[in-house]
Design a protein around this motif. Structure first.
Motif, PDB file in Angstrom:
ATOM      1  N   ALA A  84       0.835  -1.209   0.000  1.00 16.63           N
ATOM      2  CA  ALA A  84       0.000   0.000   0.000  1.00 16.63           C
ATOM      3  C   ALA A  84       0.865   1.253   0.000  1.00 16.63           C
ATOM      4  O   ALA A  84       1.936   1.290   0.605  1.00 16.63           O
ATOM      5  CB  ALA A  84      -0.918   0.006   1.217  1.00 16.63           C
ATOM      6  N   ALA A  85       0.378   2.279  -0.664  1.00 16.64           N
ATOM      7  CA  ALA A  85       1.081   3.562  -0.701  1.00 16.64           C
ATOM      8  C   ALA A  85       1.304   4.065   0.720  1.00 16.64           C
ATOM      9  O   ALA A  85       0.422   3.915   1.574  1.00 16.64           O
ATOM     10  CB  ALA A  85       0.273   4.570  -1.511  1.00 16.64           C
ATOM     11  N   PRO A  86       2.470   4.633   1.003  1.00 12.61           N
ATOM     12  CA  PRO A  86       2.805   5.056   2.364  1.00 12.61           C
ATOM     13  C   PRO A  86       1.803   6.022   2.995  1.00 12.61           C
ATOM     14  O   PRO A  86       1.614   6.007   4.203  1.00 12.61           O
ATOM     15  CB  PRO A  86       4.171   5.729   2.208  1.00 12.61           C
ATOM     16  CG  PRO A  86       4.751   5.119   0.987  1.00 12.61           C
ATOM     17  CD  PRO A  86       3.589   4.829   0.092  1.00 12.61           C
ATOM     18  N   SER A  87       1.144   6.847   2.200  1.00 14.54           N
ATOM     19  CA  SER A  87       0.228   7.834   2.765  1.00 14.54           C
ATOM     20  C   SER A  87      -1.174   7.268   3.008  1.00 14.54           C
ATOM     21  O   SER A  87      -2.044   7.986   3.490  1.00 14.54           O
ATOM     22  CB  SER A  87       0.130   9.055   1.841  1.00 14.54           C
ATOM     23  OG  SER A  87      -0.395   8.675   0.585  1.00 14.54           O
ATOM     24  N   TYR A  88      -1.386   5.984   2.723  1.00 13.42           N
ATOM     25  CA  TYR A  88      -2.724   5.398   2.859  1.00 13.42           C
ATOM     26  C   TYR A  88      -2.913   4.764   4.234  1.00 13.42           C
ATOM     27  O   TYR A  88      -1.990   4.182   4.793  1.00 13.42           O
ATOM     28  CB  TYR A  88      -2.958   4.361   1.758  1.00 13.42           C
ATOM     29  CG  TYR A  88      -3.434   5.009   0.480  1.00 13.42           C
ATOM     30  CD1 TYR A  88      -4.704   4.783   0.000  1.00 13.42           C
ATOM     31  CD2 TYR A  88      -2.611   5.874  -0.220  1.00 13.42           C
ATOM     32  CE1 TYR A  88      -5.151   5.394  -1.154  1.00 13.42           C
ATOM     33  CE2 TYR A  88      -3.047   6.492  -1.375  1.00 13.42           C
ATOM     34  CZ  TYR A  88      -4.314   6.251  -1.841  1.00 13.42           C
ATOM     35  OH  TYR A  88      -4.754   6.858  -2.977  1.00 13.42           O
ATOM     36  N   ARG A  89      -4.118   4.885   4.761  1.00 20.56           N
ATOM     37  CA  ARG A  89      -4.488   4.300   6.059  1.00 20.56           C
ATOM     38  C   ARG A  89      -5.610   3.292   5.832  1.00 20.56           C
ATOM     39  O   ARG A  89      -6.347   3.375   4.863  1.00 20.56           O
ATOM     40  CB  ARG A  89      -4.972   5.382   7.024  1.00 20.56           C
ATOM     41  CG  ARG A  89      -3.961   6.499   7.258  1.00 20.56           C
ATOM     42  CD  ARG A  89      -2.714   5.974   7.979  1.00 20.56           C
ATOM     43  NE  ARG A  89      -1.659   6.966   8.005  1.00 20.56           N
ATOM     44  CZ  ARG A  89      -0.547   6.909   7.280  1.00 20.56           C
ATOM     45  NH1 ARG A  89      -0.328   5.905   6.487  1.00 20.56           N
ATOM     46  NH2 ARG A  89       0.361   7.845   7.346  1.00 20.56           N
ATOM     47  N   GLY A  90      -5.732   2.348   6.721  1.00 22.44           N
ATOM     48  CA  GLY A  90      -6.777   1.330   6.600  1.00 22.44           C
ATOM     49  C   GLY A  90      -6.460   0.278   5.565  1.00 22.44           C
ATOM     50  O   GLY A  90      -7.351  -0.411   5.068  1.00 22.44           O
ATOM     51  N   ALA A  91      -5.179   0.135   5.248  1.00 27.10           N
ATOM     52  CA  ALA A  91      -4.774  -0.827   4.219  1.00 27.10           C
ATOM     53  C   ALA A  91      -5.036  -2.263   4.662  1.00 27.10           C
ATOM     54  O   ALA A  91      -5.315  -3.120   3.821  1.00 27.10           O
ATOM     55  CB  ALA A  91      -3.302  -0.641   3.865  1.00 27.10           C
ATOM     56  N   GLU A  92      -4.970  -2.539   5.961  1.00 28.67           N
ATOM     57  CA  GLU A  92      -5.176  -3.908   6.454  1.00 28.67           C
ATOM     58  C   GLU A  92      -6.567  -4.417   6.092  1.00 28.67           C
ATOM     59  O   GLU A  92      -6.721  -5.519   5.562  1.00 28.67           O
ATOM     60  CB  GLU A  92      -4.973  -3.984   7.974  1.00 28.67           C
ATOM     61  CG  GLU A  92      -3.582  -3.642   8.434  1.00 28.67           C
ATOM     62  CD  GLU A  92      -3.378  -2.135   8.654  1.00 28.67           C
ATOM     63  OE1 GLU A  92      -4.322  -1.328   8.468  1.00 28.67           O
ATOM     64  OE2 GLU A  92      -2.241  -1.762   8.992  1.00 28.67           O
ATOM     65  N   ALA A  93      -7.593  -3.608   6.381  1.00 27.24           N
ATOM     66  CA  ALA A  93      -8.981  -4.011   6.074  1.00 27.24           C
ATOM     67  C   ALA A  93      -9.193  -4.103   4.565  1.00 27.24           C
ATOM     68  O   ALA A  93      -9.850  -5.034   4.078  1.00 27.24           O
ATOM     69  CB  ALA A  93      -9.961  -3.025   6.700  1.00 27.24           C
ATOM     70  N   ALA A  94      -8.644  -3.156   3.826  1.00 28.13           N
ATOM     71  CA  ALA A  94      -8.793  -3.175   2.366  1.00 28.13           C
ATOM     72  C   ALA A  94      -8.099  -4.398   1.768  1.00 28.13           C
ATOM     73  O   ALA A  94      -8.623  -5.023   0.836  1.00 28.13           O
ATOM     74  CB  ALA A  94      -8.229  -1.891   1.765  1.00 28.13           C
ATOM     75  N   ALA A  95      -6.939  -4.765   2.301  1.00 34.97           N
ATOM     76  CA  ALA A  95      -6.215  -5.938   1.804  1.00 34.97           C
ATOM     77  C   ALA A  95      -7.001  -7.214   2.088  1.00 34.97           C
ATOM     78  O   ALA A  95      -7.115  -8.085   1.219  1.00 34.97           O
ATOM     79  CB  ALA A  95      -4.828  -6.010   2.432  1.00 34.97           C
ATOM     80  N   ALA A  96      -7.564  -7.331   3.293  1.00 30.99           N
ATOM     81  CA  ALA A  96      -8.360  -8.510   3.637  1.00 30.99           C
ATOM     82  C   ALA A  96      -9.580  -8.626   2.723  1.00 30.99           C
ATOM     83  O   ALA A  96      -9.910  -9.722   2.249  1.00 30.99           O
ATOM     84  CB  ALA A  96      -8.790  -8.452   5.102  1.00 30.99           C
ATOM     85  N   ASP A  97     -10.220  -7.513   2.439  1.00 28.99           N
ATOM     86  CA  ASP A  97     -11.385  -7.508   1.548  1.00 28.99           C
ATOM     87  C   ASP A  97     -10.974  -7.898   0.124  1.00 28.99           C
ATOM     88  O   ASP A  97     -11.671  -8.657  -0.550  1.00 28.99           O
ATOM     89  CB  ASP A  97     -12.037  -6.124   1.565  1.00 28.99           C
ATOM     90  CG  ASP A  97     -13.302  -6.097   0.740  1.00 28.99           C
ATOM     91  OD1 ASP A  97     -14.174  -6.985   0.933  1.00 28.99           O
ATOM     92  OD2 ASP A  97     -13.434  -5.194  -0.126  1.00 28.99           O
ATOM     93  N   THR A  98      -9.831  -7.408  -0.322  1.00 31.43           N
ATOM     94  CA  THR A  98      -9.337  -7.729  -1.663  1.00 31.43           C
ATOM     95  C   THR A  98      -9.015  -9.213  -1.787  1.00 31.43           C
ATOM     96  O   THR A  98      -9.364  -9.847  -2.788  1.00 31.43           O
ATOM     97  CB  THR A  98      -8.094  -6.875  -1.988  1.00 31.43           C
ATOM     98  OG1 THR A  98      -8.451  -5.492  -1.889  1.00 31.43           O
ATOM     99  CG2 THR A  98      -7.567  -7.153  -3.376  1.00 31.43           C
ATOM    100  N   VAL A  99      -8.387  -9.792  -0.766  1.00 32.87           N
ATOM    101  CA  VAL A  99      -8.095 -11.226  -0.777  1.00 32.87           C
ATOM    102  C   VAL A  99      -9.394 -12.020  -0.822  1.00 32.87           C
ATOM    103  O   VAL A  99      -9.512 -12.992  -1.581  1.00 32.87           O
ATOM    104  CB  VAL A  99      -7.233 -11.635   0.443  1.00 32.87           C
ATOM    105  CG1 VAL A  99      -7.203 -13.136   0.623  1.00 32.87           C
ATOM    106  CG2 VAL A  99      -5.820 -11.085   0.298  1.00 32.87           C
ATOM    107  N   HIS A 100     -10.381 -11.600  -0.039  1.00 37.05           N
ATOM    108  CA  HIS A 100     -11.675 -12.299  -0.010  1.00 37.05           C
ATOM    109  C   HIS A 100     -12.363 -12.240  -1.378  1.00 37.05           C
ATOM    110  O   HIS A 100     -12.923 -13.226  -1.841  1.00 37.05           O
ATOM    111  CB  HIS A 100     -12.573 -11.682   1.067  1.00 37.05           C
ATOM    112  CG  HIS A 100     -13.947 -12.247   1.092  1.00 37.05           C
ATOM    113  ND1 HIS A 100     -14.205 -13.532   1.522  1.00 37.05           N
ATOM    114  CD2 HIS A 100     -15.136 -11.715   0.717  1.00 37.05           C
ATOM    115  CE1 HIS A 100     -15.505 -13.759   1.406  1.00 37.05           C
ATOM    116  NE2 HIS A 100     -16.088 -12.678   0.921  1.00 37.05           N
ATOM    117  N   THR A 101     -12.297 -11.087  -2.029  1.00 35.68           N
ATOM    118  CA  THR A 101     -13.001 -10.886  -3.301  1.00 35.68           C
ATOM    119  C   THR A 101     -12.278 -11.508  -4.492  1.00 35.68           C
ATOM    120  O   THR A 101     -12.918 -12.088  -5.367  1.00 35.68           O
ATOM    121  CB  THR A 101     -13.208  -9.374  -3.550  1.00 35.68           C
ATOM    122  OG1 THR A 101     -13.890  -8.809  -2.427  1.00 35.68           O
ATOM    123  CG2 THR A 101     -14.022  -9.136  -4.809  1.00 35.68           C
TER     124      THR A 101
END
Length: 160
Positions: A84-101
């Protein structure tokens, strides 16, 4: 006397070479790399464009998108978070959702099309998972000389 001067010069050259190698290692080398497994079947291509920088960007982001597909196919949400880009927050939840999808879809052939970007530090891509027919649009962000995923919430032009 000549021997001392020679050794002093050789030592200076060696120190300079080591410093240059350290700069290259830390500055130009991408902070991410493909793991030994799982293998990936990815084709990265540039969208047809009259602008040559689209092809150049496709070459620049090749490693990042291959690592993305590999981490996705492995179900490695933590590994995606590190992309994830260094300035981005909440990457953990977005990554989990991306893996699920898209995680299962990444185990087949994946076509990545680099689209025309508006500015040179933001670039959209289209990821097509042939196994499931799913498509995903992603934004890539260039920060500190490296490309990252716009994963989570953030200002793509914000920088670190």
């Amino acid at each position: 006397m000549r021997g001392r001067v020679f050794l002093w010069c050789a030592g200076g050259v060696l120190v300079t070479a080591l410093a240059a190698g350290g700069v290259w290692w830390n500055w130009f080398r991408a902070p991410y790399a493909l793991a030994d497994s799982p293998g990936v079947d990815v084709t990265v291509r540039a969208e047809r464009s009259r602008y040559p920088d689209v092809r150049e960007t496709a070459e620049d982001v090749d490693t990042l998108v291959r690592v993305y597909v590999q981490r996705l196919g492995a179900g490695d949400a933590e590994g995606l978070t590190r992309l994830a880009a260094p300035s981005y927050r909440g990457a953990e939840a977005a990554a989990a959702d991306t893996v699920h999808t898209y995680g299962k879809a990444a185990s087949g052939h994946v076509e990545v099309t680099v689209l025309e970007g508006v500015v040179d530090y933001l670039n959209p891509i289209r990821v097509t998972f042939e196994k499931t027919g799913q498509q995903q649009e992603l934004l890539l962000v260039k920060d500190d000389g490296h490309w990252w995923l716009a994963l989570g919430e953030g200002d793509p032009a914000g920088g670190a």
